[in-house]
Write a protein that holds these residues in place. Structure first.
Motif, PDB file in Angstrom:
ATOM      1  N   LYS A  35       0.814  -1.312   0.027  1.00  0.00           N
ATOM      2  CA  LYS A  35       0.044  -0.044  -0.013  1.00  0.00           C
ATOM      3  C   LYS A  35       0.860   1.237   0.073  1.00  0.00           C
ATOM      4  CE  LYS A  35      -3.541   2.393   2.639  1.00  0.00           C
ATOM      5  NZ  LYS A  35      -3.083   3.743   2.617  1.00  0.00           N
ATOM      6  N   ILE A  36       0.505   2.210  -0.859  1.00  0.00           N
ATOM      7  CA  ILE A  36       1.278   3.473  -0.916  1.00  0.00           C
ATOM      8  C   ILE A  36       0.964   4.277   0.614  1.00  0.00           C
ATOM      9  CG2 ILE A  36       1.486   3.445  -3.294  1.00  0.00           C
ATOM     10  CD1 ILE A  36      -0.658   5.961  -3.242  1.00  0.00           C
ATOM     11  N   LEU A  37       1.980   4.928   0.950  1.00  0.00           N
ATOM     12  CA  LEU A  37       1.993   5.524   2.131  1.00  0.00           C
ATOM     13  C   LEU A  37       1.667   7.079   2.055  1.00  0.00           C
ATOM     14  CD1 LEU A  37       4.706   4.124   4.160  1.00  0.00           C
ATOM     15  CD2 LEU A  37       2.515   3.303   4.022  1.00  0.00           C
ATOM     16  N   SER A  38       2.019   7.532   0.859  1.00  0.00           N
ATOM     17  CA  SER A  38       1.767   9.137   0.593  1.00  0.00           C
ATOM     18  C   SER A  38       1.430   9.052  -1.111  1.00  0.00           C
ATOM     19  CB  SER A  38       2.595   9.796   1.079  1.00  0.00           C
ATOM     20  OG  SER A  38       3.926   9.844   0.415  1.00  0.00           O
ATOM     21  N   LEU A  39       0.543   9.958  -1.399  1.00  0.00           N
ATOM     22  CA  LEU A  39       0.498  10.179  -2.818  1.00  0.00           C
ATOM     23  C   LEU A  39       0.514  11.757  -2.928  1.00  0.00           C
ATOM     24  CD1 LEU A  39      -0.451   9.440  -5.626  1.00  0.00           C
ATOM     25  CD2 LEU A  39      -3.078   9.749  -4.985  1.00  0.00           C
ATOM     26  N   ASN A  40       1.551  12.266  -4.010  1.00  0.00           N
ATOM     27  CA  ASN A  40       2.083  13.502  -3.889  1.00  0.00           C
ATOM     28  C   ASN A  40       2.159  14.265  -5.280  1.00  0.00           C
ATOM     29  OD1 ASN A  40       2.559  13.496  -0.772  1.00  0.00           O
ATOM     30  ND2 ASN A  40       4.122  11.883  -1.500  1.00  0.00           N
ATOM     31  N   ILE A  41       1.701  15.464  -5.548  1.00  0.00           N
ATOM     32  CA  ILE A  41       1.965  16.340  -6.693  1.00  0.00           C
ATOM     33  C   ILE A  41       2.277  17.456  -6.413  1.00  0.00           C
ATOM     34  CG2 ILE A  41       0.554  14.758  -8.007  1.00  0.00           C
ATOM     35  CD1 ILE A  41      -1.902  17.216  -8.157  1.00  0.00           C
ATOM     36  N   GLY A  42       2.889  18.341  -7.423  1.00  0.00           N
ATOM     37  CA  GLY A  42       3.298  19.768  -7.153  1.00  0.00           C
ATOM     38  C   GLY A  42       3.430  20.503  -8.289  1.00  0.00           C
ATOM     39  N   ARG A  43       3.661  21.812  -8.170  1.00  0.00           N
ATOM     40  CA  ARG A  43       4.027  22.792  -9.158  1.00  0.00           C
ATOM     41  C   ARG A  43       5.284  23.429  -8.733  1.00  0.00           C
ATOM     42  NH1 ARG A  43      -0.286  24.385 -12.856  1.00  0.00           N
ATOM     43  NH2 ARG A  43      -2.287  23.402 -12.114  1.00  0.00           N
ATOM     44  N   PRO A  44       6.218  23.846  -9.789  1.00  0.00           N
ATOM     45  CA  PRO A  44       7.147  24.562  -9.336  1.00  0.00           C
ATOM     46  C   PRO A  44       7.092  25.963  -8.646  1.00  0.00           C
ATOM     47  CG  PRO A  44       7.221  23.901 -11.777  1.00  0.00           C
ATOM     48  CD  PRO A  44       5.905  23.678 -11.282  1.00  0.00           C
ATOM     49  N   ASN A  45       7.620  26.238  -7.709  1.00  0.00           N
ATOM     50  CA  ASN A  45       7.721  27.430  -6.881  1.00  0.00           C
ATOM     51  C   ASN A  45       9.109  27.970  -6.634  1.00  0.00           C
ATOM     52  OD1 ASN A  45       4.775  27.890  -6.000  1.00  0.00           O
ATOM     53  ND2 ASN A  45       5.005  25.700  -5.520  1.00  0.00           N
ATOM     54  N   LEU A  46       8.974  29.366  -6.269  1.00  0.00           N
ATOM     55  CA  LEU A  46      10.209  29.935  -6.226  1.00  0.00           C
ATOM     56  C   LEU A  46      10.819  29.617  -4.550  1.00  0.00           C
ATOM     57  CD1 LEU A  46      10.090  33.123  -7.992  1.00  0.00           C
ATOM     58  CD2 LEU A  46      11.256  31.207  -8.633  1.00  0.00           C
ATOM     59  N   HIS A  47      12.118  29.378  -4.173  1.00  0.00           N
ATOM     60  CA  HIS A  47      12.397  29.057  -2.994  1.00  0.00           C
ATOM     61  C   HIS A  47      14.043  29.909  -2.699  1.00  0.00           C
ATOM     62  CE1 HIS A  47       9.928  25.302  -2.748  1.00  0.00           C
ATOM     63  NE2 HIS A  47      10.105  25.310  -3.947  1.00  0.00           N
ATOM     64  N   VAL A  48      14.069  30.167  -1.433  1.00  0.00           N
ATOM     65  CA  VAL A  48      15.209  30.950  -1.076  1.00  0.00           C
ATOM     66  C   VAL A  48      15.904  29.806  -0.296  1.00  0.00           C
ATOM     67  CG1 VAL A  48      16.040  33.114  -0.052  1.00  0.00           C
ATOM     68  CG2 VAL A  48      14.137  33.262  -1.408  1.00  0.00           C
ATOM     69  N   TRP A  49      17.111  29.533  -0.857  1.00  0.00           N
ATOM     70  CA  TRP A  49      17.953  28.582  -0.216  1.00  0.00           C
ATOM     71  C   TRP A  49      19.369  29.201  -0.037  1.00  0.00           C
ATOM     72  CZ3 TRP A  49      15.809  24.871  -4.003  1.00  0.00           C
ATOM     73  CH2 TRP A  49      14.535  24.322  -3.637  1.00  0.00           C
ATOM     74  N   LYS A  50      19.905  29.383   0.980  1.00  0.00           N
ATOM     75  CA  LYS A  50      20.956  30.011   1.117  1.00  0.00           C
ATOM     76  C   LYS A  50      21.349  31.500   0.387  1.00  0.00           C
ATOM     77  CE  LYS A  50      23.992  25.837   2.227  1.00  0.00           C
ATOM     78  NZ  LYS A  50      24.892  25.063   2.263  1.00  0.00           N
ATOM     79  N   GLY A  51      20.301  32.344   0.510  1.00  0.00           N
ATOM     80  CA  GLY A  51      20.213  33.601  -0.187  1.00  0.00           C
ATOM     81  C   GLY A  51      19.960  33.619  -1.430  1.00  0.00           C
ATOM     82  N   LYS A  52      19.785  32.461  -2.316  1.00  0.00           N
ATOM     83  CA  LYS A  52      19.868  32.486  -3.755  1.00  0.00           C
ATOM     84  C   LYS A  52      18.270  31.822  -3.860  1.00  0.00           C
ATOM     85  CE  LYS A  52      21.906  30.299  -7.867  1.00  0.00           C
ATOM     86  NZ  LYS A  52      22.809  29.339  -8.504  1.00  0.00           N
ATOM     87  N   THR A  53      17.563  32.489  -4.840  1.00  0.00           N
ATOM     88  CA  THR A  53      16.348  32.128  -5.351  1.00  0.00           C
ATOM     89  C   THR A  53      16.376  30.972  -6.554  1.00  0.00           C
ATOM     90  OG1 THR A  53      15.388  34.326  -4.639  1.00  0.00           O
ATOM     91  CG2 THR A  53      14.082  33.018  -6.029  1.00  0.00           C
ATOM     92  N   GLU A  54      15.778  30.182  -6.142  1.00  0.00           N
ATOM     93  CA  GLU A  54      15.499  28.980  -7.072  1.00  0.00           C
ATOM     94  C   GLU A  54      14.228  28.548  -7.279  1.00  0.00           C
ATOM     95  OE1 GLU A  54      18.482  25.953  -6.802  1.00  0.00           O
ATOM     96  OE2 GLU A  54      19.976  27.103  -5.570  1.00  0.00           O
ATOM     97  N   ASN A  55      14.027  27.910  -8.729  1.00  0.00           N
ATOM     98  CA  ASN A  55      12.565  27.377  -9.034  1.00  0.00           C
ATOM     99  C   ASN A  55      12.596  25.960  -8.857  1.00  0.00           C
ATOM    100  OD1 ASN A  55       9.929  27.818  -9.991  1.00  0.00           O
ATOM    101  ND2 ASN A  55      10.326  27.230 -11.956  1.00  0.00           N
ATOM    102  N   SER A  56      11.642  25.324  -8.110  1.00  0.00           N
ATOM    103  CA  SER A  56      11.688  24.121  -7.917  1.00  0.00           C
ATOM    104  C   SER A  56      10.435  23.339  -7.664  1.00  0.00           C
ATOM    105  CB  SER A  56      12.933  23.359  -6.800  1.00  0.00           C
ATOM    106  OG  SER A  56      12.622  22.192  -6.574  1.00  0.00           O
ATOM    107  N   ALA A  57      10.059  22.354  -7.948  1.00  0.00           N
ATOM    108  CA  ALA A  57       8.803  21.615  -7.683  1.00  0.00           C
ATOM    109  C   ALA A  57       9.084  20.351  -6.780  1.00  0.00           C
ATOM    110  CB  ALA A  57       8.280  20.958  -9.049  1.00  0.00           C
ATOM    111  N   ILE A  58       9.902  20.661  -5.867  1.00  0.00           N
ATOM    112  CA  ILE A  58      10.204  19.375  -4.878  1.00  0.00           C
ATOM    113  C   ILE A  58       9.379  19.440  -3.692  1.00  0.00           C
ATOM    114  CG2 ILE A  58      11.779  20.786  -3.535  1.00  0.00           C
ATOM    115  CD1 ILE A  58      13.313  18.210  -3.244  1.00  0.00           C
ATOM    116  N   ALA A  59       8.561  20.509  -3.548  1.00  0.00           N
ATOM    117  CA  ALA A  59       7.915  20.628  -2.387  1.00  0.00           C
ATOM    118  C   ALA A  59       6.341  20.384  -2.804  1.00  0.00           C
ATOM    119  CB  ALA A  59       7.704  22.175  -1.825  1.00  0.00           C
ATOM    120  N   LYS A  60       6.209  18.996  -2.888  1.00  0.00           N
ATOM    121  CA  LYS A  60       4.850  18.495  -3.356  1.00  0.00           C
ATOM    122  C   LYS A  60       4.114  18.286  -2.121  1.00  0.00           C
ATOM    123  CE  LYS A  60       6.966  15.814  -7.100  1.00  0.00           C
ATOM    124  NZ  LYS A  60       6.840  16.892  -8.112  1.00  0.00           N
TER     125      LYS A  60
END
Length: 212
Positions: free
Chosen positions: A4-29
């Motif tokens: 049985k799957i434990l989670s089902l996830n989707i997402g869209r790209p969003n801007l993230h600020v990592w170490k002072g740099k803005t990047e576009n990523s869809a990792i945050a589903k």
């Protein structure tokens, strides 16, 4: 093999600020209840970096849930699912026990393992653990991708059921070891390339290894 799957996830790209740099990523589903899975992926699921994600041979990303415990113990940090940008998390489907070409039913869909995942630095940035990417590559605990053989509806209660195994020599983990750590093993690479279910992008990478 039925899990049985434990989670089902989707997402869209969003801007993230990592170490002072803005990047576009869809990792945050985000977790969802139900979704249609097509040959190109889940409806409503998008990627920002097409070098590592997306396309018909990387339509579904799975990350084994057991690795969460290992990384949390190793880095003394709680990881919030989905921490690795995966579409589904499942127990008892480690890279060492799943083989390239394995075919599963998932809800109404049929999917097939096509390649291991080549992780990028976004995983470390998203989880704020600088050495996480290095450890994922060292261990081969990358998760893996599927292509979609039959489209269908998936719910958060769906199960993955193995219906066909094409070969039992090259697990996802063994493929990862060739990709990351054993790139000069010509004999093994040539044998690995005989698997017709291997994703084309991996086939091209290994062919270049042989040429070099």
């Amino acid at each position: 093999m039925e899990q049985k799957i434990l989670s089902l996830n989707i997402g869209r790209p969003n801007l993230h600020v990592w170490k002072g740099k803005t990047e576009n990523s869809a990792i945050a589903k985000k977790g969802i209840e139900e979704v249609l899975l097509t040959k190109n992926g889940f409806i409503g699921d998008y990627v920002a970096n097409r070098e590592f994600h997306g396309g018909p041979e990387r339509a579904v990303c799975l990350y084994p849930y057991e690795h969460y415990w290992q990384w949390e113990q190793e880095f003394n940090q709680t990881l919030c699912n989905p921490a690795f940008g995966e579409n589904i998390s499942v127990e008892n489907m480690l890279e060492e026990n799943v083989y390239i070409g394995d075919t599963f039913t998932l809800g109404d869909a049929i999917i097939q393992v096509s390649q291991g995942r080549i992780p990028c630095s976004t995983i470390s940035k998203h989880n704020r653990v600088d050495s996480l990417l290095r450890r994922i590559v060292e261990t081969g605990y990358t998760g893996y991708f599927f292509r979609v053989l039959q489209e269908g509806t998936i719910t958060k209660n769906s199960k993955l059921t193995l219906i066909d195994r094409k070969q039992e020599k090259f697990s996802v983990l063994k493929g990862n070891q060739l990709m990351f750590h054993d790139r000069k093993n010509r004999e093994a690479i040539e044998e690995f390339l005989e698997i017709k279910e291997l994703a084309e992008v991996w086939r091209e990478k290994f062919l270049r290894m042989l040429e070099n």
